[in-house]
Design a protein around this motif. Sequence first.
Motif, PDB file in Angstrom:
ATOM      1  N   ARG A  52      -8.885 -33.977  18.077  1.00 14.21           N
ATOM      2  CA  ARG A  52      -8.093 -34.178  19.292  1.00 14.21           C
ATOM      3  C   ARG A  52      -7.055 -33.075  19.462  1.00 14.21           C
ATOM      4  NH1 ARG A  52      -7.942 -40.462  19.197  1.00 14.21           N
ATOM      5  NH2 ARG A  52      -9.019 -40.985  21.136  1.00 14.21           N
ATOM      6  N   ALA A  53      -6.423 -32.677  18.370  1.00 13.00           N
ATOM      7  CA  ALA A  53      -5.433 -31.604  18.447  1.00 13.00           C
ATOM      8  C   ALA A  53      -6.088 -30.306  18.900  1.00 13.00           C
ATOM      9  CB  ALA A  53      -4.757 -31.401  17.092  1.00 13.00           C
ATOM     10  N   LEU A  54      -7.318 -30.066  18.447  1.00 15.85           N
ATOM     11  CA  LEU A  54      -8.043 -28.871  18.867  1.00 15.85           C
ATOM     12  C   LEU A  54      -8.342 -28.922  20.360  1.00 15.85           C
ATOM     13  CD1 LEU A  54      -9.579 -26.248  18.362  1.00 15.85           C
ATOM     14  CD2 LEU A  54     -11.575 -27.626  17.696  1.00 15.85           C
ATOM     15  N   ALA A  55      -8.775 -30.084  20.856  1.00 17.23           N
ATOM     16  CA  ALA A  55      -9.076 -30.224  22.281  1.00 17.23           C
ATOM     17  C   ALA A  55      -7.828 -29.960  23.127  1.00 17.23           C
ATOM     18  CB  ALA A  55      -9.638 -31.610  22.571  1.00 17.23           C
ATOM     19  N   LYS A  56      -6.693 -30.512  22.714  1.00 17.73           N
ATOM     20  CA  LYS A  56      -5.441 -30.285  23.437  1.00 17.73           C
ATOM     21  C   LYS A  56      -5.078 -28.809  23.442  1.00 17.73           C
ATOM     22  CE  LYS A  56      -1.912 -32.919  22.767  1.00 17.73           C
ATOM     23  NZ  LYS A  56      -0.843 -33.715  22.112  1.00 17.73           N
ATOM     24  N   ALA A  57      -5.258 -28.150  22.285  1.00 12.78           N
ATOM     25  CA  ALA A  57      -4.926 -26.730  22.180  1.00 12.78           C
ATOM     26  C   ALA A  57      -5.824 -25.896  23.088  1.00 12.78           C
ATOM     27  CB  ALA A  57      -5.053 -26.262  20.730  1.00 12.78           C
ATOM     28  N   LEU A  58      -7.117 -26.220  23.130  1.00 14.57           N
ATOM     29  CA  LEU A  58      -8.051 -25.481  23.980  1.00 14.57           C
ATOM     30  C   LEU A  58      -7.691 -25.645  25.457  1.00 14.57           C
ATOM     31  CD1 LEU A  58     -11.425 -26.273  22.169  1.00 14.57           C
ATOM     32  CD2 LEU A  58     -10.222 -24.076  22.208  1.00 14.57           C
ATOM     33  N   GLY A  59      -7.333 -26.868  25.843  1.00 15.35           N
ATOM     34  CA  GLY A  59      -6.926 -27.092  27.220  1.00 15.35           C
ATOM     35  C   GLY A  59      -5.682 -26.291  27.563  1.00 15.35           C
ATOM     36  N   LYS A  60      -4.746 -26.259  26.633  1.00 15.39           N
ATOM     37  CA  LYS A  60      -3.479 -25.559  26.870  1.00 15.39           C
ATOM     38  C   LYS A  60      -3.687 -24.050  27.005  1.00 15.39           C
ATOM     39  CE  LYS A  60       0.978 -26.389  27.268  1.00 15.39           C
ATOM     40  NZ  LYS A  60       1.496 -27.313  28.282  1.00 15.39           N
ATOM     41  N   ILE A  61      -4.476 -23.457  26.089  1.00 15.52           N
ATOM     42  CA  ILE A  61      -4.621 -21.997  26.119  1.00 15.52           C
ATOM     43  C   ILE A  61      -5.505 -21.536  27.282  1.00 15.52           C
ATOM     44  CG2 ILE A  61      -4.279 -21.831  23.632  1.00 15.52           C
ATOM     45  CD1 ILE A  61      -7.275 -21.250  23.352  1.00 15.52           C
ATOM     46  N   HIS A  62      -6.443 -22.407  27.725  1.00  6.02           N
ATOM     47  CA  HIS A  62      -7.337 -22.026  28.825  1.00  6.02           C
ATOM     48  C   HIS A  62      -6.828 -22.493  30.189  1.00  6.02           C
ATOM     49  CE1 HIS A  62     -10.250 -20.335  26.166  1.00  6.02           C
ATOM     50  NE2 HIS A  62     -10.588 -21.469  25.614  1.00  6.02           N
ATOM     51  N   HIS A  63      -5.743 -23.299  30.201  1.00  2.75           N
ATOM     52  CA  HIS A  63      -5.148 -23.779  31.446  1.00  2.75           C
ATOM     53  C   HIS A  63      -6.110 -24.655  32.247  1.00  2.75           C
ATOM     54  CE1 HIS A  63      -1.967 -20.871  30.642  1.00  2.75           C
ATOM     55  NE2 HIS A  63      -2.895 -19.948  30.519  1.00  2.75           N
ATOM     56  N   VAL A  64      -6.838 -25.529  31.555  1.00  2.16           N
ATOM     57  CA  VAL A  64      -7.759 -26.450  32.232  1.00  2.16           C
ATOM     58  C   VAL A  64      -7.605 -27.841  31.627  1.00  2.16           C
ATOM     59  CG1 VAL A  64      -9.448 -24.653  32.799  1.00  2.16           C
ATOM     60  CG2 VAL A  64      -9.670 -25.934  30.658  1.00  2.16           C
ATOM     61  N   ALA A  66      -8.477 -31.021  29.536  1.00  3.86           N
ATOM     62  CA  ALA A  66      -9.180 -31.218  28.269  1.00  3.86           C
ATOM     63  C   ALA A  66      -9.690 -32.651  28.199  1.00  3.86           C
ATOM     64  CB  ALA A  66      -8.249 -30.932  27.089  1.00  3.86           C
ATOM     65  N   LEU A  67     -10.923 -32.812  27.791  1.00  7.13           N
ATOM     66  CA  LEU A  67     -11.515 -34.142  27.660  1.00  7.13           C
ATOM     67  C   LEU A  67     -11.322 -34.658  26.239  1.00  7.13           C
ATOM     68  CD1 LEU A  67     -13.211 -36.379  28.981  1.00  7.13           C
ATOM     69  CD2 LEU A  67     -15.248 -35.183  28.182  1.00  7.13           C
ATOM     70  N   ASP A  68     -10.980 -35.920  26.112  1.00 11.14           N
ATOM     71  CA  ASP A  68     -10.790 -36.528  24.799  1.00 11.14           C
ATOM     72  C   ASP A  68     -12.109 -36.494  24.039  1.00 11.14           C
ATOM     73  OD1 ASP A  68      -9.566 -39.798  23.674  1.00 11.14           O
ATOM     74  OD2 ASP A  68     -10.275 -38.062  22.567  1.00 11.14           O
ATOM     75  N   PRO A  69     -12.200 -35.734  22.942  1.00  8.14           N
ATOM     76  CA  PRO A  69     -13.473 -35.588  22.218  1.00  8.14           C
ATOM     77  C   PRO A  69     -13.825 -36.772  21.341  1.00  8.14           C
ATOM     78  CG  PRO A  69     -11.766 -34.356  21.093  1.00  8.14           C
ATOM     79  CD  PRO A  69     -11.129 -34.912  22.344  1.00  8.14           C
ATOM     80  N   MET A  70     -12.900 -37.716  21.169  1.00  8.00           N
ATOM     81  CA  MET A  70     -13.185 -38.875  20.332  1.00  8.00           C
ATOM     82  C   MET A  70     -13.756 -40.032  21.131  1.00  8.00           C
ATOM     83  SD  MET A  70     -12.722 -38.049  17.244  1.00  8.00           S
ATOM     84  CE  MET A  70     -12.776 -39.682  16.468  1.00  8.00           C
ATOM     85  N   GLN A  71     -13.794 -39.911  22.446  1.00  9.12           N
ATOM     86  CA  GLN A  71     -14.380 -40.960  23.273  1.00  9.12           C
ATOM     87  C   GLN A  71     -15.898 -40.816  23.292  1.00  9.12           C
ATOM     88  OE1 GLN A  71     -13.191 -43.488  24.877  1.00  9.12           O
ATOM     89  NE2 GLN A  71     -11.005 -43.170  25.142  1.00  9.12           N
ATOM     90  N   PRO A  72     -16.653 -41.926  23.237  1.00  8.36           N
ATOM     91  CA  PRO A  72     -18.098 -41.827  23.471  1.00  8.36           C
ATOM     92  C   PRO A  72     -18.335 -41.278  24.873  1.00  8.36           C
ATOM     93  CG  PRO A  72     -17.512 -43.983  22.570  1.00  8.36           C
ATOM     94  CD  PRO A  72     -16.224 -43.304  22.943  1.00  8.36           C
ATOM     95  N   ILE A  73     -19.262 -40.363  24.998  1.00  9.02           N
ATOM     96  CA  ILE A  73     -19.510 -39.726  26.286  1.00  9.02           C
ATOM     97  C   ILE A  73     -20.906 -40.102  26.776  1.00  9.02           C
ATOM     98  CG2 ILE A  73     -19.722 -37.518  27.497  1.00  9.02           C
ATOM     99  CD1 ILE A  73     -17.779 -36.354  25.447  1.00  9.02           C
ATOM    100  N   LYS A  74     -20.967 -40.760  27.906  1.00  5.27           N
ATOM    101  CA  LYS A  74     -22.230 -41.152  28.514  1.00  5.27           C
ATOM    102  C   LYS A  74     -22.218 -40.686  29.959  1.00  5.27           C
ATOM    103  CE  LYS A  74     -25.294 -45.140  29.174  1.00  5.27           C
ATOM    104  NZ  LYS A  74     -25.435 -46.613  28.993  1.00  5.27           N
ATOM    105  N   ILE A  75     -23.108 -39.752  30.283  1.00  3.73           N
ATOM    106  CA  ILE A  75     -23.107 -39.119  31.600  1.00  3.73           C
ATOM    107  C   ILE A  75     -24.297 -39.635  32.407  1.00  3.73           C
ATOM    108  CG2 ILE A  75     -23.042 -36.924  32.833  1.00  3.73           C
ATOM    109  CD1 ILE A  75     -22.183 -35.619  30.193  1.00  3.73           C
ATOM    110  N   PRO A  76     -24.074 -40.097  33.636  1.00  2.00           N
ATOM    111  CA  PRO A  76     -25.170 -40.596  34.464  1.00  2.00           C
ATOM    112  C   PRO A  76     -26.231 -39.519  34.716  1.00  2.00           C
ATOM    113  CG  PRO A  76     -23.045 -41.214  35.391  1.00  2.00           C
ATOM    114  CD  PRO A  76     -22.769 -40.235  34.294  1.00  2.00           C
ATOM    115  N   GLU A  77     -27.470 -39.952  34.860  1.00  4.79           N
ATOM    116  CA  GLU A  77     -28.585 -39.021  35.030  1.00  4.79           C
ATOM    117  C   GLU A  77     -28.435 -38.174  36.284  1.00  4.79           C
ATOM    118  OE1 GLU A  77     -33.496 -39.081  35.282  1.00  4.79           O
ATOM    119  OE2 GLU A  77     -32.359 -40.943  34.988  1.00  4.79           O
ATOM    120  N   ASN A  78     -27.930 -38.785  37.373  1.00  2.00           N
ATOM    121  CA  ASN A  78     -27.807 -38.013  38.610  1.00  2.00           C
ATOM    122  C   ASN A  78     -26.782 -36.892  38.484  1.00  2.00           C
ATOM    123  OD1 ASN A  78     -25.725 -40.128  38.577  1.00  2.00           O
ATOM    124  ND2 ASN A  78     -25.197 -39.383  40.626  1.00  2.00           N
TER     125      ASN A  78
END
Length: 484
Positions: A52-64, A66-78
């Motif tokens: 999580r700390a890495l995700a926050k750091a990446l968001g901060k340095i790239h100015h975008v 950041a998605l919580d990487p510890m959450q299960p991620i399920k993306i709809p097919e469409n």
Amino acid sequence: MAGPKQSQPLGEYLLAQRLCTPEQIERALNAQVVYGGKLGTVLLEQGAIDLRALAKALGKIHHVRALDPMQPIKIPENIIKALPPKLAKQHQAVAFALEGRRLYVLILDPTNRRALEGISLATKKEVVPVVLPEVRLRLLLERYYGIEQDLRYLTLAKKLAENGGRLPQQAQPAAKAQQASDDLMPEEVFNEQLTQMAAHKGDGEPDVPSPAPPAASISSPGLTVPAMTPSAGLQVVDRASLAAEEEDAEVLDILDEEIIPLGDDEEEDWAVYMGPEQGAPVDLPVDSSFESSAAQAQEEEPEEAGPPPLAPAALPEASALLEKSADRNDIARAVLQLAMGKFKRAVLFSVRGGAVSGWDAFGDGVNLPLMRSLIVSLNQPSTFKLVCDTKAHFLGKLQPGEINDGFLKLLGGPDPKSAFIYPILFRGKVVNLIYADGGPGKNAPVDVTDLLLIGPKVPQAFERILKAKKQKRPGAPGAVAATR
């Protein structure tokens, strides 16, 4: 036209925020040259940072965002279908959410304006880049788009999920435990050991008792795996199970700020942390020419030029390839191309953490996806373990044993009469192995002089690449600018 802001180097940011020490950054840089991957991935493997700390750091340095990487991620097919697999592979990106004309995309490099514009034109959407650590993004690329990733990322993602997002930090190794660590000895010590290695012939191995149990088959979706003796020391990894997500995972909505928490002990949410101005879309102009331009881009968008097919190379040519190599992949290709001039089949392995994992291979009948799904333990007797322990090459017949027999079965065809296994070292550590033979039922060539001569040039190439990376960093010790 608005676009991604200039990024701050990750190593520099982590040092400034005291999230990592200079020693940790330096150690990760050394390992990155040998094993590849993003700097953040290496720091995760070494237990130096939290996911999580890495995700926050990446968001901060790239100015975008950041998605919580510890959450299960399920993306709809469409949503997945909104981004063609060709573009997903080319730009290392995954479609994640859609809001009107805005397409939210998880992307490995959110500062790559060309990639964002290409996706925008091809999908006819405004693209909003969202950052996610490499280890999680590569898992999504394999799961949703079928883009095969190195087993390293799939297994790391599983370990992080099982350990709350952070692995136990690796202790600094004692001299006797050097082989099991990712640390590398100084160059002068390595050169001394290299001289001592010349005395080793590597022409024998211990006897291995092997009462064979009944034959069984190793199953792995999408792979043709022959029936063979099961062994804890040799595994064909089920990639599908590693890339699978929990069945009952909820579909996340990046537009819903409350569904992306930082944790129970933290009050701020991700959107607040990133700030209201972050995550602006690439605002390509929408006019009468947009649709025709998008259609043209979709038809003409070229694939990223991959490496040319492997071709046999003589020693002078392979040496020249090593001298101009830019990364570990170039080094591996140079050695494999040299092997192609002598052998009918070869498998290149990566050696790390007490195991040998398949990386690349060539030869008639060699199942490349199968070899890339193969992991061999170095905790049980085998010729692979012998070569790693002695740091010396092996030329001869592989003796009967669970691991040796299982590997040859997976390789296919009658067992070769002899084989050649060569260790690639960097600062005294075996980082790669090359297995090669003359083909099923054949002897390996006896003249392996060229491979023995190129061996000392491999660590020189690693040292040159490492030196180049260090020269690109800021003046502060350990602040790595070239590795984001």
